[in-house]
Design a protein around this motif. Structure first.
Motif: not given
Length: 335
Positions: A43-50, A62-76
């Motif tokens: 979602x847009x909200x999660x993208x902005x939050x990340x 790695x930390x953000x990935x755990x916090x938002x339950x999203x893969x590391x490469x996706x977070x990046x």
């Protein structure tokens, strides 16, 4: 926004922050993705939050990935893409030189600080720490012994950025950066501020920037008098009020880094992406200031502003009588 708040979309009393929702609305058209038959989009909200969490903490993916339950490469990818969108689409809206009534109010706000007239902005620069680039790392190794990229900025009287110029390697002389910036070109071409002069002691005084002693004296840029131990009372008063008024730019850098702590540590992104991150932070800083999101003084502990990080060399001043007359007239006015 800052440590502890950071617009992370934590629900309070059953609803999200209005500012958070407004920011999502501003970005939605540019970052929203569609669901497919195989998977739901983030979602847009999660993208902005990340993205905000990354900028506010500089936490590892790695930390953000755990916090938002999203893969590391996706977070990046999300953080990089959102920073580019903020720079391309929100920055022109939130970072621009004042004109019209906004310029008049800005001049009035600067004058309230210590009586300095006709100030349209204050200019300074800072080094942003980065990881040593793979290509030409020596170009980014600054005089303080670490790798950086230079950010030059102009701010208004209310700690908002009105111009940001970032991208030059830390080893490049700051005088060269300044002389290649749009601010310098606009100033030399008479395009920096509208013609809004006032008559002081028989001299027409245009709107100008305030810069420290390293900047050249121009009709559109006032620097202090050189202190060789024999300044007059007028000149000393000018220098004191010049310095106290110009301090707003250092305060702006401090507030910027207090909110977005990725700019305090080594920015672990590809060199080509550093300007997007810095410009995004400056844009979001203005977003916070404009929408009344205050700064917690504790966030500023250990944060430094501009001049402690930057060494500016004197340009060839090419001073003319007009610039000298302007400075002299203002100095007489301030006594």
């Amino acid at each position: 926004m800052g440590p502890g708040t950071r617009m992370t979309f934590v629900k309070t009393s059953g609803y999200q922050s209005k500012r958070s929702i407004f920011l999502c609305t501003e970005l939605e058209i540019h970052i929203e993705k569609r669901n497919t038959n195989f998977r739901k989009c983030i979602t847009v909200k999660k993208r902005v939050a990340i993205t905000l969490w990354r900028l506010a903490t500089n936490a590892e993916y790695r930390t953000i990935s755990h916090l938002f339950a999203v893969g590391r490469s996706t977070c990046c990818k999300i953080a990089n893409d959102t920073c580019k969108v903020i720079t391309d689409h929100l920055m022109p809206k939130y970072i621009c030189l004042p004109t019209g009534q906004r310029l008049i109010e800005n001049i009035r706000d600067f004058r309230r600080i210590n009586g300095f007239p006709q100030v349209g902005g204050a200019i300074d620069g800072t080094h942003i720490p980065i990881v040593a680039p793979r290509d030409n790392p020596a170009d980014y190794y600054n005089r303080k012994g670490w790798y950086s990229m230079v950010c030059q900025a102009v701010v208004d009287a209310n700690y908002c950025f009105t111009n940001v110029y970032v991208g030059w390697p830390g080893r490049v002389h700051d005088a060269r950066i300044f002389s290649n910036s749009d601010i310098y070109r606009q100033g030399e071409n008479g395009e920096l501020f509208p013609q809004h002069t006032v008559n002081i002691n028989g001299t027409e005084i245009p709107v100008f920037l305030l810069g420290d002693a390293a900047y050249p004296l121009k009709s559109w840029l006032m620097r202090p008098f050189s202190d060789f131990g024999n300044l007059t009372y007028e000149q000393k008063t000018f220098n004191y009020k010049h310095s106290s008024t110009r301090m707003v730019v250092e305060g702006s850098f401090g507030r910027l880094k207090g909110r977005w702590r990725c700019l305090l540590k080594r920015l672990d992104v590809a060199t080509v992406r550093v300007p997007y991150v810095v410009c995004s932070c400056c844009t979001l800083h203005n977003f916070c200031e404009v929408h009344g999101d205050g700064i917690n003084e504790q966030w500023l502990n250990g944060v430094v502003g501009g001049q402690d990080n930057v060494f500016l060399a004197n340009l060839q001043n090419n001073q003319n009588n007009y610039a000298e007359n302007i400075r002299g007239a203002v100095a007489s006015y301030l006594v």
